[in-house]
Enzyme design. Structure first.
Site, PDB file in Angstrom:
ATOM      1  N   LYS A 270       3.271  32.855  -3.237  1.00 51.02           N
ATOM      2  CA  LYS A 270       3.708  34.143  -3.785  1.00 51.02           C
ATOM      3  C   LYS A 270       3.257  34.375  -5.220  1.00 51.02           C
ATOM      4  O   LYS A 270       3.300  33.453  -6.040  1.00 51.02           O
ATOM      5  CB  LYS A 270       5.231  34.201  -3.755  1.00 51.02           C
TER       6      LYS A 270
ATOM      7  N   GLY B 188       2.534  19.724  -6.242  1.00 50.80           N
ATOM      8  CA  GLY B 188       2.812  18.974  -5.014  1.00 50.80           C
ATOM      9  C   GLY B 188       1.913  19.347  -3.846  1.00 50.80           C
ATOM     10  O   GLY B 188       1.293  18.484  -3.215  1.00 50.80           O
TER      11      GLY B 188
ATOM     12  N   ARG C  31       3.479   6.753  -7.549  1.00 48.08           N
ATOM     13  CA  ARG C  31       4.043   6.958  -8.891  1.00 48.08           C
ATOM     14  C   ARG C  31       4.284   5.639  -9.617  1.00 48.08           C
ATOM     15  O   ARG C  31       4.024   5.515 -10.813  1.00 48.08           O
ATOM     16  CB  ARG C  31       5.367   7.714  -8.799  1.00 48.08           C
TER      17      ARG C  31
ATOM     18  N   GLY D 108       6.681  20.615 -11.632  1.00 43.16           N
ATOM     19  CA  GLY D 108       7.202  21.624 -12.567  1.00 43.16           C
ATOM     20  C   GLY D 108       6.556  21.542 -13.941  1.00 43.16           C
ATOM     21  O   GLY D 108       6.202  22.565 -14.537  1.00 43.16           O
TER      22      GLY D 108
HETATM   23  P1  AMP Z   1       3.166  27.284  -3.664  1.00 40.70           P
HETATM   24  O1  AMP Z   1       4.364  26.392  -3.603  1.00 40.70           O
HETATM   25  O2  AMP Z   1       3.465  28.619  -4.258  1.00 40.70           O
HETATM   26  O3  AMP Z   1       1.949  26.619  -4.271  1.00 40.70           O
HETATM   27  O4  AMP Z   1       2.808  27.631  -2.148  1.00 40.70           O
HETATM   28  C1  AMP Z   1       2.281  26.692  -1.256  1.00 40.70           C
HETATM   29  C2  AMP Z   1       2.480  27.200   0.120  1.00 40.70           C
HETATM   30  O5  AMP Z   1       1.797  28.419   0.293  1.00 40.70           O
HETATM   31  C3  AMP Z   1       1.953  26.271   1.176  1.00 40.70           C
HETATM   32  O6  AMP Z   1       3.034  25.772   1.897  1.00 40.70           O
HETATM   33  C4  AMP Z   1       1.056  27.153   2.033  1.00 40.70           C
HETATM   34  O7  AMP Z   1       1.273  26.948   3.421  1.00 40.70           O
HETATM   35  C5  AMP Z   1       1.500  28.548   1.665  1.00 40.70           C
HETATM   36  N1  AMP Z   1       0.428  29.531   1.871  1.00 40.70           N
HETATM   37  C6  AMP Z   1      -0.795  29.547   1.357  1.00 40.70           C
HETATM   38  N2  AMP Z   1      -1.506  30.583   1.817  1.00 40.70           N
HETATM   39  C7  AMP Z   1      -0.706  31.265   2.665  1.00 40.70           C
HETATM   40  C8  AMP Z   1      -0.866  32.445   3.441  1.00 40.70           C
HETATM   41  N3  AMP Z   1      -2.016  33.132   3.445  1.00 40.70           N
HETATM   42  N4  AMP Z   1       0.181  32.867   4.177  1.00 40.70           N
HETATM   43  C9  AMP Z   1       1.344  32.155   4.183  1.00 40.70           C
HETATM   44  N5  AMP Z   1       1.549  31.042   3.451  1.00 40.70           N
HETATM   45  C10 AMP Z   1       0.534  30.595   2.702  1.00 40.70           C
END
Ligand code: AMP
Length: 403
Positions: free
Chosen positions: A200, A357, A39, A380
């Site tokens: 999610k 991130g 950064r 964010g």
């Molecule tokens: P996000 O912060 O929403 O971008 O989520 C990132 C996280 O999603 C990472 O830590 C991944 O390990 C997790 N992730 C991605 N695919 C899967 C999956 N199929 N099952 C569980 N966790 C997942």
């Protein structure tokens, strides 16, 4: 927000002026030493350019989340030392961001000198966007430069408040981020693809809704693809999924069809019974996931399909991994897609912009960060931009005003 109204700091004479630069110096520190200076390395060329043009440069930033006033471990002092090292010139440190000590530090600067002031969040007025705090800060400068895109989704005194008190300009790093995001989202070379992955659906509904209206192909991966698959009647076994968002996923798919955006879901998956390093895994079609297994990555057929989609596109916007990439062997889908996008970019066939991130970590792990057109380190703010929201720290700089 009319971004064409953004005035950049290159447009005015800064010689002899006190220029307050809002940077994001939230770098990882361990035992009083900066452990990753990425950064800093990105923001310092702009600071140096101002100093070389004869400005008295006063850098301001927050660091971490102090709860109640000053905390020794959240001091910016170690960062002043790292800045000094990287800039190859002295950096004066002010032990407060306002008041007598800040005044003294700024008062001692000569043209071409650089100072860093203490963590802005040691004062409650920063996050409250208190006009009194912004006014105190404004006394230290003649000109304000907003150069922290990653903080621009927050209306704080140092990102928004200051623009009411000083002639305000966009800094080079903020311009770089905005130009990259506009190239990918507002005026892209078509066809465009977006990859949205991650854990999610529930955390990325506004992102998905905005993107189906803007891109030609939306590739969904990660845990959130499970919810989409489930919404189409596929049984995802023990996978991470949000049944309560099935209807939302169906609405997004309907809206995508209406807007002419093709949604691409995985066709095969890497499954395991345990969510741990080295767990026994196998590849199955998505409609063949046993009830006690979890989908932890996309399979090779999905990678081939997605790669051919990218080959047919000119622009890619990417946020979120396709699988649980931090845990071996569930990073392969994400890494393979990262390499494919990097190769297309290197061949001049794709403009690739990625951010967030986890995505940055995944690209680093795949060793392809340098090959992407642009990788945003803003978390964010990057997501809010993808949601189509106006960022207060950018809007404030684009506001029509008598500078
Ligand atoms: P996000 O912060 O929403 O971008 O989520 C990132 C996280 O999603 C990472 O830590 C991944 O390990 C997790 N992730 C991605 N695919 C899967 C999956 N199929 N099952 C569980 N966790 C997942």
């Amino acid at each position: 927000m009319n971004l064409d109204k953004l005035k950049t700091i290159d447009e005015i004479d800064v010689s002899g002026k006190r220029v307050l630069v809002r940077a994001d110096l939230n770098v990882p520190i361990k035992d009083g030493r900066v452990t990753d200076a990425t950064r800093l390395e990105r923001v310092l060329p702009g600071v140096k350019a101002l100093a070389d043009r004869g400005a008295k440069v006063i850098v301001i930033s927050h660091f971490g989340r102090p709860k109640n006033g000053p905390e020794a471990e959240l001091s910016l002092k170690p960062i002043a030392e790292a800045m000094q090292h990287l800039l190859g010139r002295p950096v004066a440190f002010g032990s407060d961001s306002i008041g007598a000590d800040a005044d003294k530090t700024v008062g001692s600067l000569k043209n071409g000198d650089v100072a860093l002031l203490e963590n802005l969040r040691f004062h409650k007025g920063e996050e409250k966007n208190d006009p009194k705090f912004a006014e105190e800060l404004a006394k230290l400068g003649d000109i304000f430069v907003g150069d922290a895109f990653s903080c621009a989704h927050r209306a704080h005194a140092s990102t928004e408040g200051l623009t009411h008190f000083l002639p305000s300009f966009a800094g080079p790093l903020l311009m770089e981020e905005i130009n990259a995001l506009r190239t990918a989202l507002e005026k892209p070379l078509r066809p465009t693809a977006a990859v949205v992955g991650g854990a999610k659906v529930s955390t990325k509904i506004p992102v998905l809704t905005n993107l189906v209206a803007k891109v030609d192909k939306l590739i969904i991966g990660g845990g959130m693809a499970n919810t989409f698959l489930q919404a189409t009647g596929v049984m995802v076994g023990n996978s991470l999924a949000e049944p309560e968002f099935d209807a939302t996923a169906r609405d997004i798919m309907t809206e995508a069809k209406r807007k002419g955006c093709e949604i691409i879901l995985p066709v095969d998956a890497v499954i395991a019974r345990e969510f741990k390093e080295g767990a026994a895994s196998e590849v199955v079609a998505v409609d063949n996931v046993p009830f006690d297994a979890m989908i932890l990555d996309v399979g090779p057929k999905s990678v081939t399909r997605v790669t051919s989609v990218l080959e047919s596109c000119k622009t890619l916007l990417w946020n979120g991994p396709l699988g649980a990439f931090e845990i071996s062997p569930f990073g392969e889908g994400t890494f393979a897609l990262a390499r494919a996008a990097a190769n297309l970019t290197k061949a001049g066939k794709l403009v690739s912009v990625a951010g967030g991130g986890d995505t940055v970590a995944a690209l680093n792990a795949a060793g392809v960060t340098e090959d992407f057109t642009y990788v945003s380190t803003a978390g964010g703010a990057f997501l809010e931009w993808l949601e189509g929201r106006e960022l207060p720290g950018v809007m404030a700089l684009a506001r029509e005003k008598a500078n």
